[in-house]
Design an enzyme around this catalytic site. Sequence first.
Site, PDB file in Angstrom:
ATOM      1  N   ALA A  66       0.863  -1.175   0.000  1.00 60.52           N
ATOM      2  CA  ALA A  66       0.000   0.000   0.000  1.00 60.52           C
ATOM      3  C   ALA A  66       0.903   1.229   0.000  1.00 60.52           C
ATOM      4  CB  ALA A  66      -0.883  -0.018   1.237  1.00 60.52           C
ATOM      5  N   GLY A 109       0.785  -4.991   1.023  1.00 59.45           N
ATOM      6  CA  GLY A 109      -0.464  -5.083   0.263  1.00 59.45           C
ATOM      7  C   GLY A 109      -0.291  -5.735  -1.098  1.00 59.45           C
ATOM      8  N   GLU A 112      -0.382  -9.351  -0.378  1.00 57.78           N
ATOM      9  CA  GLU A 112      -1.764  -9.663   0.013  1.00 57.78           C
ATOM     10  C   GLU A 112      -2.692  -9.669  -1.199  1.00 57.78           C
ATOM     11  OE1 GLU A 112      -1.384  -6.480   2.957  1.00 57.78           O
ATOM     12  OE2 GLU A 112      -2.106  -7.903   4.454  1.00 57.78           O
ATOM     13  N   GLU A 132       5.395  -4.945   6.950  1.00 59.83           N
ATOM     14  CA  GLU A 132       4.700  -3.880   7.695  1.00 59.83           C
ATOM     15  C   GLU A 132       5.287  -3.664   9.086  1.00 59.83           C
ATOM     16  OE1 GLU A 132       3.220  -6.307   5.974  1.00 59.83           O
ATOM     17  OE2 GLU A 132       1.484  -5.532   4.867  1.00 59.83           O
TER      18      GLU A 132
HETATM   19  N1  CO8 Z   1       4.589   3.230  -0.832  1.00 56.42           N
HETATM   20  C1  CO8 Z   1       4.959   4.419  -1.410  1.00 56.42           C
HETATM   21  N2  CO8 Z   1       6.056   4.547  -2.193  1.00 56.42           N
HETATM   22  C2  CO8 Z   1       6.813   3.444  -2.389  1.00 56.42           C
HETATM   23  C3  CO8 Z   1       6.498   2.209  -1.821  1.00 56.42           C
HETATM   24  C4  CO8 Z   1       5.319   2.109  -1.016  1.00 56.42           C
HETATM   25  N3  CO8 Z   1       4.888   0.959  -0.463  1.00 56.42           N
HETATM   26  N4  CO8 Z   1       7.447   1.298  -2.180  1.00 56.42           N
HETATM   27  C5  CO8 Z   1       8.318   1.968  -2.970  1.00 56.42           C
HETATM   28  N5  CO8 Z   1       7.942   3.265  -3.094  1.00 56.42           N
HETATM   29  C6  CO8 Z   1       8.615   4.329  -3.851  1.00 56.42           C
HETATM   30  C7  CO8 Z   1       9.852   4.830  -3.134  1.00 56.42           C
HETATM   31  O1  CO8 Z   1       9.496   5.769  -2.153  1.00 56.42           O
HETATM   32  C8  CO8 Z   1      10.631   5.409  -4.280  1.00 56.42           C
HETATM   33  O2  CO8 Z   1      10.071   6.668  -4.613  1.00 56.42           O
HETATM   34  P1  CO8 Z   1      11.045   7.974  -4.784  1.00 56.42           P
HETATM   35  O3  CO8 Z   1      11.891   7.622  -5.968  1.00 56.42           O
HETATM   36  O4  CO8 Z   1      10.076   9.080  -5.025  1.00 56.42           O
HETATM   37  O5  CO8 Z   1      11.823   8.072  -3.536  1.00 56.42           O
HETATM   38  C9  CO8 Z   1      10.309   4.480  -5.448  1.00 56.42           C
HETATM   39  O6  CO8 Z   1       9.108   3.793  -5.072  1.00 56.42           O
HETATM   40  C10 CO8 Z   1      11.388   3.435  -5.677  1.00 56.42           C
HETATM   41  O7  CO8 Z   1      11.626   2.759  -4.452  1.00 56.42           O
HETATM   42  P2  CO8 Z   1      13.087   2.630  -3.784  1.00 56.42           P
HETATM   43  O8  CO8 Z   1      13.958   3.781  -4.198  1.00 56.42           O
HETATM   44  O9  CO8 Z   1      12.903   2.418  -2.319  1.00 56.42           O
HETATM   45  O10 CO8 Z   1      13.602   1.299  -4.513  1.00 56.42           O
HETATM   46  P3  CO8 Z   1      14.648   0.224  -3.949  1.00 56.42           P
HETATM   47  O11 CO8 Z   1      14.917  -0.696  -5.088  1.00 56.42           O
HETATM   48  O12 CO8 Z   1      15.768   0.891  -3.261  1.00 56.42           O
HETATM   49  O13 CO8 Z   1      13.822  -0.571  -2.801  1.00 56.42           O
HETATM   50  C11 CO8 Z   1      11.912  -1.733  -1.907  1.00 56.42           C
HETATM   51  C12 CO8 Z   1      12.719  -1.338  -3.166  1.00 56.42           C
HETATM   52  C13 CO8 Z   1      12.737  -2.692  -1.026  1.00 56.42           C
HETATM   53  C14 CO8 Z   1      10.639  -2.436  -2.376  1.00 56.42           C
HETATM   54  C15 CO8 Z   1      11.571  -0.454  -1.082  1.00 56.42           C
HETATM   55  O14 CO8 Z   1      10.986   0.508  -1.967  1.00 56.42           O
HETATM   56  C16 CO8 Z   1      10.609  -0.689   0.028  1.00 56.42           C
HETATM   57  O15 CO8 Z   1      10.991  -1.179   1.081  1.00 56.42           O
HETATM   58  N6  CO8 Z   1       9.313  -0.305  -0.157  1.00 56.42           N
HETATM   59  C17 CO8 Z   1       8.313  -0.407   0.867  1.00 56.42           C
HETATM   60  C18 CO8 Z   1       7.838  -1.835   1.072  1.00 56.42           C
HETATM   61  C19 CO8 Z   1       6.833  -1.893   2.198  1.00 56.42           C
HETATM   62  O16 CO8 Z   1       7.119  -1.604   3.340  1.00 56.42           O
HETATM   63  N7  CO8 Z   1       5.589  -2.303   1.878  1.00 56.42           N
HETATM   64  C20 CO8 Z   1       4.512  -2.414   2.840  1.00 56.42           C
HETATM   65  C21 CO8 Z   1       3.684  -1.158   2.836  1.00 56.42           C
HETATM   66  S1  CO8 Z   1       2.416  -1.147   4.100  1.00 56.42           S
HETATM   67  C22 CO8 Z   1       1.185  -2.117   3.430  1.00 56.42           C
HETATM   68  O17 CO8 Z   1       1.275  -2.606   2.335  1.00 56.42           O
HETATM   69  C23 CO8 Z   1      -0.035  -2.338   4.266  1.00 56.42           C
HETATM   70  C24 CO8 Z   1      -1.175  -2.855   3.429  1.00 56.42           C
HETATM   71  C25 CO8 Z   1      -2.465  -2.905   4.181  1.00 56.42           C
HETATM   72  C26 CO8 Z   1      -3.342  -1.687   4.040  1.00 56.42           C
HETATM   73  C27 CO8 Z   1      -4.704  -2.008   4.566  1.00 56.42           C
HETATM   74  C28 CO8 Z   1      -5.634  -0.815   4.528  1.00 56.42           C
HETATM   75  C29 CO8 Z   1      -7.052  -1.148   4.975  1.00 56.42           C
END
Ligand code: CO8
Length: 258
Positions: A66, A109, A112, A132
């Site tokens: 998400a 997400g 999921e 998360e």
């Molecule tokens: N949300 C927003 N932006 C994201 C996300 C995300 N989940 N993942 C990546 N991005 C963005 C980064 O911020 C970055 O943007 P910018 O260039 O503007 O800084 C761009 O995508 C590229 O990402 P990275 O530079 O971080 O790329 P890397 O190759 O270095 O890393 C990763 C890749 C490991 C995937 C890293 O981006 C990461 O850890 N992302 C987050 C993963 C995460 O924690 N996901 C869980 C999110 S919480 C969730 O999903 C809860 C769901 C339930 C909701 C229920 C509601 C009812």
Amino acid sequence: MTEYTSIVTDVQNRVGYITLNRPEALNALNSELLTELVEVALRFDADTEIGAIVITGSERAFAAGADIKQMAELGFSDMYLGGPFPGWQGFERMRTPVIAAVAGFALGGGCELAMMCDIIIAADTAKFGQPEINLGVIPGFGGSQRLPRAIGKAKAAEMVLTGRMIGAEEAERSGLVSRVVPAADLLDEARKTAETIASKSLLAVYAAKDALQAAQEMPLSEGLRFERHAFAAAFATEDQKEGMRAFAEKREPHFKNR
Ligand code: CO8
């Protein structure tokens, strides 16, 4: 066909395709993307000319979760009342089989969403995880419930409590994905599987999906009772007659969804 901002859609040979398309955010699921995804998925689901749906992302990411930036400043009531992601539960009630074709990151997400699908086919580059816990929260699109059912409590607990990602091979070994294929073949394999499903009797496919769903949700005795009725009900269809006659006559069946 309608133009969408965060997804690309297509229909070919009775298969509906939805490609998540927010490359700048690794397909992070924000309100706009989820709204478009659910709207199109439900439209495909209502269309009996479509017998299977494929959801995919990019080479780099199926979906990295998400959208963290969209959620960061929200509170309890925002999230509990549906907040930025209203309506996504509609996705779980679809009758059409859905295949997730996953390459790269399927996190939070994204993992999921893949688990809400009936079949996950993974590229050898796929990485699954529920990170998360690293953000001070827990899975919220069903991960704490579907992951233990898919891969067992021990590995699910390790993934949810530590945030450890697993690769495609480990995901296949654990039963999370049905198959691992070379990344270059992912869409072709998903297409073939979807077209195979879409070539069957829709009535039998819907009943089979219902029965498989029952296996996830019901105790064995109730699930078996459900199956007994659904199996007998199939004998009220013309497609059952056609399927069995075609076998006896050594020819391909021509199902009419009747
Ligand atoms: N949300 C927003 N932006 C994201 C996300 C995300 N989940 N993942 C990546 N991005 C963005 C980064 O911020 C970055 O943007 P910018 O260039 O503007 O800084 C761009 O995508 C590229 O990402 P990275 O530079 O971080 O790329 P890397 O190759 O270095 O890393 C990763 C890749 C490991 C995937 C890293 O981006 C990461 O850890 N992302 C987050 C993963 C995460 O924690 N996901 C869980 C999110 S919480 C969730 O999903 C809860 C769901 C339930 C909701 C229920 C509601 C009812």
